[in-house]
Write a protein that holds these residues in place. Structure first.
Motif, PDB file in Angstrom:
ATOM      1  N   ILE A  63       0.826  -1.211   0.000  1.00  0.00           N
ATOM      2  CA  ILE A  63       0.000   0.000   0.000  1.00  0.00           C
ATOM      3  C   ILE A  63       0.866   1.270   0.000  1.00  0.00           C
ATOM      4  O   ILE A  63       0.656   2.185  -0.809  1.00  0.00           O
ATOM      5  CB  ILE A  63      -0.963   0.025   1.201  1.00  0.00           C
ATOM      6  N   LYS A  64       1.833   1.350   0.925  1.00  0.00           N
ATOM      7  CA  LYS A  64       2.667   2.558   1.031  1.00  0.00           C
ATOM      8  C   LYS A  64       3.427   2.802  -0.268  1.00  0.00           C
ATOM      9  O   LYS A  64       3.494   3.940  -0.771  1.00  0.00           O
ATOM     10  CB  LYS A  64       3.651   2.407   2.197  1.00  0.00           C
ATOM     11  N   SER A  65       3.997   1.750  -0.848  1.00  0.00           N
ATOM     12  CA  SER A  65       4.737   1.899  -2.106  1.00  0.00           C
ATOM     13  C   SER A  65       3.820   2.342  -3.236  1.00  0.00           C
ATOM     14  O   SER A  65       4.210   3.157  -4.086  1.00  0.00           O
ATOM     15  CB  SER A  65       5.412   0.564  -2.472  1.00  0.00           C
ATOM     16  N   MET A  66       2.606   1.809  -3.256  1.00  0.00           N
ATOM     17  CA  MET A  66       1.658   2.194  -4.299  1.00  0.00           C
ATOM     18  C   MET A  66       1.251   3.664  -4.148  1.00  0.00           C
ATOM     19  O   MET A  66       1.162   4.394  -5.144  1.00  0.00           O
ATOM     20  CB  MET A  66       0.422   1.296  -4.258  1.00  0.00           C
ATOM     21  N   GLU A  67       1.021   4.090  -2.936  1.00  0.00           N
ATOM     22  CA  GLU A  67       0.662   5.484  -2.692  1.00  0.00           C
ATOM     23  C   GLU A  67       1.786   6.417  -3.132  1.00  0.00           C
ATOM     24  O   GLU A  67       1.537   7.485  -3.714  1.00  0.00           O
ATOM     25  CB  GLU A  67       0.350   5.691  -1.210  1.00  0.00           C
ATOM     26  N   ASP A  68       3.012   6.013  -2.849  1.00  0.00           N
ATOM     27  CA  ASP A  68       4.172   6.827  -3.254  1.00  0.00           C
ATOM     28  C   ASP A  68       4.260   6.934  -4.776  1.00  0.00           C
ATOM     29  O   ASP A  68       4.562   8.006  -5.314  1.00  0.00           O
ATOM     30  CB  ASP A  68       5.461   6.230  -2.697  1.00  0.00           C
ATOM     31  N   LEU A  69       4.026   5.834  -5.486  1.00  0.00           N
ATOM     32  CA  LEU A  69       4.095   5.859  -6.945  1.00  0.00           C
ATOM     33  C   LEU A  69       2.981   6.725  -7.529  1.00  0.00           C
ATOM     34  O   LEU A  69       3.211   7.499  -8.462  1.00  0.00           O
ATOM     35  CB  LEU A  69       4.003   4.437  -7.508  1.00  0.00           C
ATOM     36  N   ILE A  70       1.785   6.613  -6.986  1.00  0.00           N
ATOM     37  CA  ILE A  70       0.656   7.422  -7.480  1.00  0.00           C
ATOM     38  C   ILE A  70       0.948   8.907  -7.277  1.00  0.00           C
ATOM     39  O   ILE A  70       0.671   9.737  -8.148  1.00  0.00           O
ATOM     40  CB  ILE A  70      -0.656   7.005  -6.783  1.00  0.00           C
ATOM     41  N   LYS A 130      -8.242   9.068  -7.350  1.00  0.00           N
ATOM     42  CA  LYS A 130      -9.465   9.207  -6.557  1.00  0.00           C
ATOM     43  C   LYS A 130      -9.962   7.885  -5.971  1.00  0.00           C
ATOM     44  O   LYS A 130     -10.739   7.882  -5.023  1.00  0.00           O
ATOM     45  CB  LYS A 130     -10.573   9.818  -7.423  1.00  0.00           C
ATOM     46  N   GLU A 131      -9.517   6.775  -6.536  1.00  0.00           N
ATOM     47  CA  GLU A 131      -9.988   5.465  -6.095  1.00  0.00           C
ATOM     48  C   GLU A 131      -9.666   5.225  -4.610  1.00  0.00           C
ATOM     49  O   GLU A 131      -8.523   5.371  -4.181  1.00  0.00           O
ATOM     50  CB  GLU A 131      -9.355   4.373  -6.950  1.00  0.00           C
ATOM     51  N   LYS A 132     -10.668   4.847  -3.846  1.00  0.00           N
ATOM     52  CA  LYS A 132     -10.489   4.623  -2.415  1.00  0.00           C
ATOM     53  C   LYS A 132     -10.224   3.161  -2.085  1.00  0.00           C
ATOM     54  O   LYS A 132      -9.543   2.855  -1.093  1.00  0.00           O
ATOM     55  CB  LYS A 132     -11.738   5.090  -1.662  1.00  0.00           C
ATOM     56  N   GLU A 142      -7.603  -2.445  -3.669  1.00  0.00           N
ATOM     57  CA  GLU A 142      -7.490  -3.514  -4.666  1.00  0.00           C
ATOM     58  C   GLU A 142      -7.832  -2.970  -6.057  1.00  0.00           C
ATOM     59  O   GLU A 142      -7.149  -3.255  -7.041  1.00  0.00           O
ATOM     60  CB  GLU A 142      -8.426  -4.661  -4.305  1.00  0.00           C
ATOM     61  N   GLN A 143      -8.890  -2.164  -6.114  1.00  0.00           N
ATOM     62  CA  GLN A 143      -9.279  -1.554  -7.385  1.00  0.00           C
ATOM     63  C   GLN A 143      -8.217  -0.562  -7.870  1.00  0.00           C
ATOM     64  O   GLN A 143      -7.933  -0.449  -9.073  1.00  0.00           O
ATOM     65  CB  GLN A 143     -10.622  -0.837  -7.230  1.00  0.00           C
ATOM     66  N   GLN A 144      -7.631   0.141  -6.932  1.00  0.00           N
ATOM     67  CA  GLN A 144      -6.576   1.094  -7.283  1.00  0.00           C
ATOM     68  C   GLN A 144      -5.373   0.380  -7.896  1.00  0.00           C
ATOM     69  O   GLN A 144      -4.792   0.838  -8.889  1.00  0.00           O
ATOM     70  CB  GLN A 144      -6.150   1.863  -6.029  1.00  0.00           C
TER      71      GLN A 144
END
Length: 533
Positions: free
Chosen positions: A88-95, A135-137, A140-142
């Protein structure tokens, strides 16, 4: 069968273009023949040059693009996801890295890339999908939407890579033509380059010379005036001959390039060896083969972890270590090193004496390689790249006294340890074995005196001695030191016999003493005196 074209060595930037042209030929196995101060090739090899050129850009510079960085970050997230670990943290950083007002995928260059991709028939809307991902909350969908984004990016990686290279490499050397023309910003790279460079070069004919009333200013090929191009598109080189002809004698413009030389200049970004937006090129007008060899020797450096500020050292290191035979050839000839950084050119001449000095001080220089020293300027702090500061002074034929003064002054003011400066002292004053002994003796005397004083007294004495060195006042320097030893009821060390009437020896010995006075007793202090970067 096309015509045989001959290109001769010229100015440094043209030679960089020749090296870039040769690099394209080598990657695509195109035949050319180097002969002394020129090379020849058949015009037919230019027929597919556009694709060859773009392939070479991607092969050489593709690995250090933002696109590759995005893919690398995503693959790390993908691995975590597949291993059912926290992603999750890595994905948030990339986004955050790719989206938003400062996001890498919402820059103007990438928006132009999306237009190119759309023209190829792609229906996927990168901009709107980026917004949906942000915007996706539901996580998994994100992740799924992010994966689809990367899937579509990979389908068009050539577009993204070339956009990155265009604005980190190519536009440092030329602009306003081909795909760097604002009207072609959303056009296919192939079409823009083909129309501007390749097609005119392939179409150039050698017959009907009577109808050709001008000559190329580089290769002297006769051509029609309508076939010639000016130099204004090359950064920091030419003027716009269509707008300003008063610079020429009787307004007679004589700096036209033929289509082939025009194409050669476009290869400059491949002739320079680049890291980030900085580039360096070694020029040699002796022969094409030597020019190729000198610059080919640096190709292995591309894979190393070299930052922009140390790029020049890779050239110097080449002559010191990897190309000893080449270095021995330049016992008389000087070596011209062209640097492109901060949107300007600078030239360094590596003479026999400079190379000899660098080679002799190789060990001392290597110890300074990653040292960065903080200097306070009001409320701000700047970091001196010590290695670069030393190399720049050596290349300019300057001494190192001003650098030592600045560092020692800052150390005394802020109570910093500066043991690393002993290496600068050795480069400046340890020119022979006797000089090395003298520098070490003076440094040791300073360290010994340090153990007899508190920090505030060391600070005050350092400022007074620095002032003596800055004004080159040998008498006051010795008087100040003598008074200090008398006040401590200690004899003046014999080392001060080295403070002779020769001014440079006085400065060398004086700075060596101050280094000892403001340092600890071992190299271990080096860890806290500056930042190793």
């Amino acid at each position: 069968m096309g015509n045989t074209i001959t290109l001769r060595l010229g100015d440094a930037l043209y030679n960089a273009g020749l090296v870039g042209f040769i690099r394209v030929c080598d990657i695509s196995n195109l035949k050319y023949v180097p002969k002394e101060d020129h090379l020849t090739f058949n015009q037919d090899i230019l027929k597919n040059f556009t694709q060859n050129y773009l392939d070479a850009l991607i092969k050489i510079y593709g690995h250090e693009t933002i696109y590759k960085e995005i893919v690398k970050k995503y693959e790390m997230i993908q691995d975590l996801y597949e291993q059912k670990r926290d992603y999750i943290k890595s994905m948030e950083d990339l986004i955050k890295y790719i989206s938003g007002s400062t996001g890498k995928m919402e820059r103007a260059s990438y928006k132009a890339a999306y237009s190119i991709i759309k023209e190829r028939g792609e229906q996927y809307d990168f901009i709107s999908e980026l917004k949906k991902i942000k915007k996706e909350k539901e996580q998994e969908q994100q992740y799924e939407k992010l994966s689809r984004l990367l899937k579509h990016m990979r389908k068009y990686e050539d577009v993204f890579i070339l956009k990155d290279i265009t604005y980190t490499k190519i536009d440092k050397f030329w602009g306003n033509v081909a795909f760097l023309n604002s009207q072609n910003n959303k056009s296919e790279f192939f079409n823009a380059y083909e129309k501007t460079f390749t097609y005119p070069a392939v179409s150039l004919e050698s017959d009907e010379k009577s109808k050709k009333n001008i000559n190329c200013c580089q290769c002297e090929t006769p051509m029609k005036k309508s076939q010639g191009s000016g130099l204004s598109w090359i950064n920091d080189l030419g003027i716009d001959i269509n707008r300003k002809q008063s610079n020429y004698w009787e307004f007679n413009v004589d700096t036209y390039l033929c289509p082939v030389c025009y194409l050669v200049y476009s290869c400059m970004p491949l002739g320079f060896h680049m890291k980030g937006t900085a580039g360096v090129f070694v020029n040699d007008n002796e022969s094409v083969e030597q020019l190729i060899t000198l610059n080919r020797g640096m190709e292995s450096e591309r894979e190393q972890q070299v930052n922009e500020s140390n790029l020049l050292y890779q050239v110097i290191n080449q002559f010191i270590q990897e190309n000893k035979i080449l270095a021995s050839k330049y016992q008389v000839n000087n070596i011209q090193v062209i640097r492109r950084e901060d949107n300007r050119y600078s030239v360094n001449i590596l003479s026999k004496n400079i190379l000899s000095r660098i080679r002799k001080n190789k060990e001392q220089l290597e110890k300074l390689y990653r040292i960065s020293f903080p200097i306070s300027e009001g409320k701000n702090t700047i970091y001196l790249n010590i290695y670069r500061e030393v190399i720049d002074r050596i290349l300019s034929g300057k001494n190192l006294y001003d650098l030592m003064y600045e560092i020692i002054y800052e150390a005394a003011k802020e109570h910093k340890k500066i043991f690393f400066v002993q290496h600068i002292v050795m480069i400046q004053g340890g020119t022979d074995k006797k000089g090395e002994i003298r520098m070490n003796t003076m440094k040791n005397a300073g360290q010994a005196l340090r153990t007899m004083m508190d920090e505030e007294k060391i600070r005050g004495l350092s400022f007074r001695l620095l002032n003596c060195l800055k004004t080159q006042n040998q008498h006051d320097f010795l008087d100040t030191v003598l008074r200090q030893y008398i006040g401590l009821n200690r004899p003046l060390p014999e080392a001060f016999m080295y403070i002779s009437k020769e001014n440079d020896k006085f400065l060398d010995a004086g700075y060596a003493f101050l280094v000892g006075l403001n340092s600890g007793n071992s190299d271990r202090n080096n860890q806290s005196e500056g930042e190793n970067k």
